[in-house]
Design an enzyme around this catalytic site. Structure first.
Site, PDB file in Angstrom:
ATOM      1  CB  CYS A   3     -19.020 -59.662  63.141  1.00 24.33           C
ATOM      2  SG  CYS A   3     -18.220 -60.928  62.131  1.00 24.33           S
ATOM      3  NE  ARG A   9     -16.662 -59.199  66.122  1.00 21.19           N
ATOM      4  CZ  ARG A   9     -16.836 -57.896  65.980  1.00 21.19           C
ATOM      5  NH1 ARG A   9     -17.281 -57.198  67.005  1.00 21.19           N
ATOM      6  NH2 ARG A   9     -16.564 -57.304  64.844  1.00 21.19           N
ATOM      7  CG  ASP A 120     -13.008 -57.443  65.960  1.00 22.92           C
ATOM      8  OD1 ASP A 120     -12.647 -58.638  65.876  1.00 22.92           O
ATOM      9  OD2 ASP A 120     -13.099 -56.695  64.981  1.00 22.92           O
TER      10      ASP A 120
HETATM   11  P1  4NP Z   1     -14.914 -60.148  62.817  1.00 23.55           P
HETATM   12  O1  4NP Z   1     -13.395 -59.745  63.066  1.00 23.55           O
HETATM   13  O2  4NP Z   1     -15.636 -58.876  62.453  1.00 23.55           O
HETATM   14  O3  4NP Z   1     -15.353 -60.688  64.139  1.00 23.55           O
HETATM   15  O4  4NP Z   1     -14.918 -61.172  61.716  1.00 23.55           O
HETATM   16  C1  4NP Z   1     -12.601 -59.057  62.144  1.00 23.55           C
HETATM   17  C2  4NP Z   1     -12.066 -59.713  61.069  1.00 23.55           C
HETATM   18  C3  4NP Z   1     -11.224 -59.040  60.202  1.00 23.55           C
HETATM   19  C4  4NP Z   1     -10.937 -57.695  60.413  1.00 23.55           C
HETATM   20  C5  4NP Z   1     -11.485 -57.029  61.493  1.00 23.55           C
HETATM   21  C6  4NP Z   1     -12.330 -57.713  62.354  1.00 23.55           C
HETATM   22  N1  4NP Z   1     -10.058 -56.986  59.532  1.00 23.55           N
HETATM   23  O5  4NP Z   1      -9.743 -55.845  59.831  1.00 23.55           O
HETATM   24  O6  4NP Z   1      -9.649 -57.569  58.512  1.00 23.55           O
END
Ligand code: 4NP
Length: 158
Positions: A3, A9, A120
Site C-alpha cells: 500500500c 492496509r 484507504d
Molecule cells: P496505507 O494508508 O497506505 O494503507 O498505509 C496511508 C498511510 C499514511 C498516509 C496515507 C495512507 N499518509 O499520507 O501519511
C-alpha cells in the site's frame, strides 16, 4: 502486500494472509511494504489497524513499515497492490524488474477482472478500518483456496 504508507492496509493484509497460511500449514513467507518511503518507514501499524486486527485475535503490533523495493520482484512469487495507484507506483519503482505475471490488485482475487481498490482508511474513522479488514479477509480466503488447491494437485501428481 503493498500500500502507500505500509501502516494501514498492507499490515492487515500481511497479518491476515500469514495467519490463514499458518492455519492451513502452507509454508509461505508473507510480507508487506509501502510505495511511499518518505512517511512512515520504521513505524508500527496504525493504532486502528492494530485494534481491529486484535478484535479478530490477530496481533500485528510487531510489524515495522518498510519501503517497497524493485528486488521484491526477485524475492516474492506474488505481489498484491491494495489499489490501482499503488500498482502504478510499483511499476514506477520496480522499472525493469516489474513482472506483470506476479503483480495484481488484491481485490481481483475476489472480483476477478474488476480492478477494484481497497479504500484507504487513513483519512477516515474506525468504521473504515473494519470495512477494509473484511475486504482483505475475504480476498485472502480466495488466495488460500486457490493456492492450497494448486499445492494439493501438485502433491498428487508428483
Ligand atoms: P496505507 O494508508 O497506505 O494503507 O498505509 C496511508 C498511510 C499514511 C498516509 C496515507 C495512507 N499518509 O499520507 O501519511
Amino acid at each position: 502486500m503493498v500500500c502507500l504508507g505500509n501502516i494501514c492496509r498492507s499490515p492487515l493484509a500481511e497479518g491476515i494472509l500469514e495467519q490463514k497460511a499458518k492455519t492451513e500449514g502452507l509454508p509461505w513467507m508473507v510480507d508487506s511494504a509501502g510505495t511511499n518511503n518518505g512517511y512512515h518507514v520504521g513505524e508500527a501499524p496504525h493504532q486502528l489497524s492494530q485494534k481491529v486486527a486484535m478484535q479478530h485475535d490477530l496481533d500485528i503490533s510487531t510489524q515495522c513499515a518498510r519501503a517497497f523495493v524493485p528486488e521484491d520482484f526477485d524475492r516474492f512469487d506474488k505481489i498484491y497492490a491494495m489499489s490501482s495507484d499503488i500498482l502504478t507506483d510499483m511499476k514506477r519503482i520496480a522499472k525493469r524488474k516489474f513482472d506483470a505475471a506476479k503483480a495484481d490488485l488484491l481485490l481481483n482475487e475476489l472480483f476477478p477482472g474488476e480492478n477494484r481498490d481497497v479504500p484507504d482508511p487513513w483519512f477516515g474513522e474506525e468504521p473504515g478500518y473494519h470495512i477494509v479488514f473484511d475486504m482483505i479477509d475475504k480476498a485472502c480466503d480466495k488466495i488460500i483456496q486457490r493456492y492450497s488447491k494448486a499445492a494439493a494437485s501438485h502433491k498428487q501428481s508428483s
